[in-house]
Motif scaffolding. Structure first.
Motif, PDB file in Angstrom:
ATOM      1  N   LEU A  93      10.973   8.793 -11.491  1.00  0.00           N
ATOM      2  CA  LEU A  93      11.453   9.728 -10.481  1.00  0.00           C
ATOM      3  C   LEU A  93      11.229   9.201  -9.072  1.00  0.00           C
ATOM      4  O   LEU A  93      12.003   9.485  -8.157  1.00  0.00           O
ATOM      5  N   SER A  94      10.162   8.433  -8.887  1.00  0.00           N
ATOM      6  CA  SER A  94       9.817   7.964  -7.546  1.00  0.00           C
ATOM      7  C   SER A  94      10.664   6.773  -7.099  1.00  0.00           C
ATOM      8  O   SER A  94      10.574   6.344  -5.948  1.00  0.00           O
ATOM      9  N   LYS A  95      11.521   6.262  -7.979  1.00  0.00           N
ATOM     10  CA  LYS A  95      12.299   5.065  -7.631  1.00  0.00           C
ATOM     11  C   LYS A  95      13.462   5.353  -6.684  1.00  0.00           C
ATOM     12  O   LYS A  95      13.932   4.460  -5.997  1.00  0.00           O
ATOM     13  N   GLU A  96      13.956   6.608  -6.687  1.00  0.00           N
ATOM     14  CA  GLU A  96      15.055   6.967  -5.779  1.00  0.00           C
ATOM     15  C   GLU A  96      14.513   8.027  -4.848  1.00  0.00           C
ATOM     16  O   GLU A  96      14.295   9.171  -5.233  1.00  0.00           O
ATOM     17  N   ALA A  97      14.269   7.673  -3.591  1.00  0.00           N
ATOM     18  CA  ALA A  97      13.490   8.503  -2.663  1.00  0.00           C
ATOM     19  C   ALA A  97      14.063   9.903  -2.461  1.00  0.00           C
ATOM     20  O   ALA A  97      13.346  10.900  -2.564  1.00  0.00           O
ATOM     21  N   SER A  98      15.358   9.997  -2.160  1.00  0.00           N
ATOM     22  CA  SER A  98      15.931  11.323  -1.883  1.00  0.00           C
ATOM     23  C   SER A  98      15.981  12.178  -3.140  1.00  0.00           C
ATOM     24  O   SER A  98      15.889  13.401  -3.085  1.00  0.00           O
ATOM     25  N   HIS A  99      16.115  11.518  -4.306  1.00  0.00           N
ATOM     26  CA  HIS A  99      16.163  12.231  -5.585  1.00  0.00           C
ATOM     27  C   HIS A  99      14.823  12.910  -5.862  1.00  0.00           C
ATOM     28  O   HIS A  99      14.772  14.091  -6.184  1.00  0.00           O
ATOM     29  N   VAL A 100      13.734  12.157  -5.724  1.00  0.00           N
ATOM     30  CA  VAL A 100      12.415  12.742  -6.000  1.00  0.00           C
ATOM     31  C   VAL A 100      12.086  13.827  -4.977  1.00  0.00           C
ATOM     32  O   VAL A 100      11.513  14.871  -5.312  1.00  0.00           O
ATOM     33  N   GLU A 101      12.502  13.628  -3.728  1.00  0.00           N
ATOM     34  CA  GLU A 101      12.235  14.633  -2.700  1.00  0.00           C
ATOM     35  C   GLU A 101      12.967  15.934  -3.021  1.00  0.00           C
ATOM     36  O   GLU A 101      12.445  17.029  -2.820  1.00  0.00           O
ATOM     37  N   GLY A 102      14.191  15.803  -3.585  1.00  0.00           N
ATOM     38  CA  GLY A 102      14.988  16.977  -3.908  1.00  0.00           C
ATOM     39  C   GLY A 102      14.433  17.803  -5.052  1.00  0.00           C
ATOM     40  O   GLY A 102      14.639  19.012  -5.111  1.00  0.00           O
ATOM     41  N   GLU A 111      19.220  11.660 -14.381  1.00  0.00           N
ATOM     42  CA  GLU A 111      19.681  10.404 -13.762  1.00  0.00           C
ATOM     43  C   GLU A 111      18.707   9.253 -13.997  1.00  0.00           C
ATOM     44  O   GLU A 111      19.113   8.141 -14.356  1.00  0.00           O
ATOM     45  N   THR A 112      17.416   9.508 -13.792  1.00  0.00           N
ATOM     46  CA  THR A 112      16.451   8.398 -13.811  1.00  0.00           C
ATOM     47  C   THR A 112      16.266   7.811 -15.211  1.00  0.00           C
ATOM     48  O   THR A 112      16.284   6.590 -15.376  1.00  0.00           O
ATOM     49  N   LEU A 121      27.500   9.111  -6.796  1.00  0.00           N
ATOM     50  CA  LEU A 121      26.145   8.633  -6.505  1.00  0.00           C
ATOM     51  C   LEU A 121      26.119   7.256  -5.856  1.00  0.00           C
ATOM     52  O   LEU A 121      25.038   6.715  -5.592  1.00  0.00           O
ATOM     53  N   GLY A 122      27.293   6.691  -5.620  1.00  0.00           N
ATOM     54  CA  GLY A 122      27.326   5.344  -5.037  1.00  0.00           C
ATOM     55  C   GLY A 122      26.601   4.347  -5.923  1.00  0.00           C
ATOM     56  O   GLY A 122      26.723   4.361  -7.153  1.00  0.00           O
ATOM     57  N   GLN A 123      25.804   3.470  -5.298  1.00  0.00           N
ATOM     58  CA  GLN A 123      25.010   2.485  -6.045  1.00  0.00           C
ATOM     59  C   GLN A 123      23.509   2.801  -5.962  1.00  0.00           C
ATOM     60  O   GLN A 123      22.679   1.962  -6.318  1.00  0.00           O
ATOM     61  N   ASN A 124      23.187   4.005  -5.509  1.00  0.00           N
ATOM     62  CA  ASN A 124      21.781   4.360  -5.290  1.00  0.00           C
ATOM     63  C   ASN A 124      20.918   4.177  -6.535  1.00  0.00           C
ATOM     64  O   ASN A 124      19.834   3.583  -6.481  1.00  0.00           O
TER      65      ASN A 124
END
Length: 491
Positions: A75-84, A125-126, A244-247
């Motif tokens: 979860l911590s690998k995609e910053a905005s995802h984990v924040e959300g 996603e993760t 999701l682009g390439q995030n």
């Protein structure tokens, strides 16, 4: 019989809560914030699933299943995802229980602590992009078009049956593509699939659009959505599809060898609808007497209630009705002959009215003598006497007509509750007095969006796909704007 429902005009929220329980759709469980979906409610969800699943497969998608547990590090690998999602996550820290030494009961074994905590899936996603890294090496492996039907957990503090629960059912699509254009096309396509389903099956008109940056899915570059309007003038987000682009590909190092031999990051989408659609269905069509279900999603489309004195007369009615039951089922129409002798016809009429069964037939001795049925439709409550020889055609007509009629009623309500305003004062007045969607110019800034939200509790539901270019001024700041966006209070 269940007690009389609170009127919508008196307390819409109370009406909704009572109806969901009394119509046997769902109830609260022993686990705070979680619900039990009862057989009648689940039967509607199964029909939704079947219709959506068919469309997913027609557009090339396959079903799979991924773990409910996600390592915290993912979860911590995609910053905005984990924040959300950070504030909504349920976390597993131990894997074993044991009896307390003092005999006080079961406790968590402190020696069974996990090396890494696991998150109960809030969305996938993760875990899926960690998997896709193993599946994708070359352009020949693309696209990957996967959907899963699953449950997710988001630790909601204020819950309401179907609309917002700590655990809910949904489907989530996750696709991987070689190009940006393909991924954007996929995200738009799934928005169209959702809109088609909502309008054709749920008889619920929707507005297609994109979310503002503040309202996008955590980790998305663009979120496409369908927005519906409930009878109390509040909006409900009925489905979302994310570019999701390439995030996530970059976060999980998912690259592929192109035809030219170079290494590129994959492009991604995700999209989903949930049991929230059940709440939307209830609130779009139902009335003070109970559910009004679109025939295409009704578990029972036709109910036949016999009116009789004595079991001998019931046997004669049953014999007369069976050929009709057989003919209806042959046409794929779900029908129930309610021959329970423990309830009177009046009770049964009220029960099926409450449960939203689209067409009700009644047959008694007079109907037997006259070769007729009494036919009632749930949406308008109209009744008429129909010759037995014509009743099959009449039922087929009614099922189609009810589907169209309740869509038109919901569409007209929606259209009558879209109001254009040009000033912030006018906006506030309309929001308070009328509700619904308010079309207004916005300067595109997060600050203005946040100001409106804080002061009025209304949010930008979407920037409509078909928004007309129109020179104007933001209703709050007066800064230039080239199109109107839709504001509303929402569930």
């Amino acid at each position: 019989m269940s007690k009389k429902l609170t009127k919508r005009s008196e307390d819409y929220s109370k009406w909704y809560n009572e109806l969901v329980v009394q119509a046997d759709l769902a109830e609260n469980s022993g686990v705070r914030g979680c619900m039990v979906i009862k057989p009648y409610g689940y039967a509607i969800w199964e029909k939704m699933q079947a219709a959506l699943d068919k469309r997913f497969k027609e557009t090339g998608h396959e079903n799979a299943y991924f773990p409910i547990f996600i390592p915290k590090s993912y979860l911590s690998k995609e910053a905005s995802h984990v924040e959300g999602f950070a504030k909504e996550c349920a976390v597993v820290t131990h894997y074993r229980l044991k009896n307390a030494e003092d005999g006080s009961g079961i406790i968590v074994d402190p020696d069974a602590k996990l090396e890494e905590e696991l998150i109960v899936r809030p969305t996938s996603e993760t875990i899926i992009w960690d998997t896709y890294r193993r599946w994708i090496q070359s352009y020949r492996d693309l696209p990957i078009l996967i959907n899963q039907w699953a449950n997710v957990v988001r630790w909601e503090m204020r819950t309401r049956l179907f609309l917002r629960t700590a655990e809910f059912l949904w489907q989530e699509g996750h696709t991987a593509h070689a190009t940006e254009a393909e991924a954007i096309s996929e995200a738009k396509q799934m928005m169209e699939v959702y809109a088609e389903f909502a309008e054709e099956f749920m008889a619920m008109p929707v507005i297609k659009g994109t979310k503002t940056e503040s309202e996008r899915f955590a980790g998305a570059l663009d979120t496409y959505c369908i927005e519906a309007l409930m009878q109390d003038g509040k909006a409900l987000q009925a489905g979302t599809s994310h570019f999701l682009g390439q995030n996530f590909a970059k976060a999980f190092d998912v690259k592929f060898a192109t035809k030219e031999g170079t290494q590129e990051y994959v492009w991604a989408t995700s999209w989903g609808v949930s049991t929230r659609l059940m709440g939307a269905l209830v609130m779009t069509h139902s009335d003070d007497l109970g559910l009004v279900l679109p025939p295409k999603l009704a578990p029972i489309q036709v109910v036949i209630v016999p009116i009789y004195k004595g079991l001998e007369q019931l046997d004669l009615i049953s014999e007369r009705v069976q050929p009709l039951v057989k003919d209806l089922r042959a046409k794929g129409i779900s029908v129930k002959f309610d021959d329970r002798d423990t309830y009177k016809p009046g009770f049964k009429f009220a029960e099926y009215e409450l449960k939203g069964v689209p067409v009700r037939l009644a047959i008694g001795q007079r109907d037997m003598d006259n070769q007729t049925f009494e036919v009632a439709r749930r949406d308008t409550l109209e009744k008429e006497t129909v010759a037995a020889a014509l009743v099959l055609d009449k039922i087929e007509f009614l099922l189609e007509d009810i589907q169209q009629n309740i869509y038109k009623k919901a569409f007209d309500f929606r259209e009558n509750h879209i109001t254009e305003v040009n000033s912030y004062e006018e906006f506030k007045k309309v929001l308070e007095a009328k509700g619904g969607f308010i079309a207004a110019h916005w300067d595109g800034s997060k600050e203005t969006e946040e100001k409106v939200k804080n002061e009025t509790k209304a949010t930008i539901r979407c920037i409509p796909i078909d928004a007309v270019l129109e020179e104007g001024a933001c209703m709050v700041t007066g800064k230039p704007s080239n199109k109107r966006v839709l504001f509303a209070k929402a569930y």
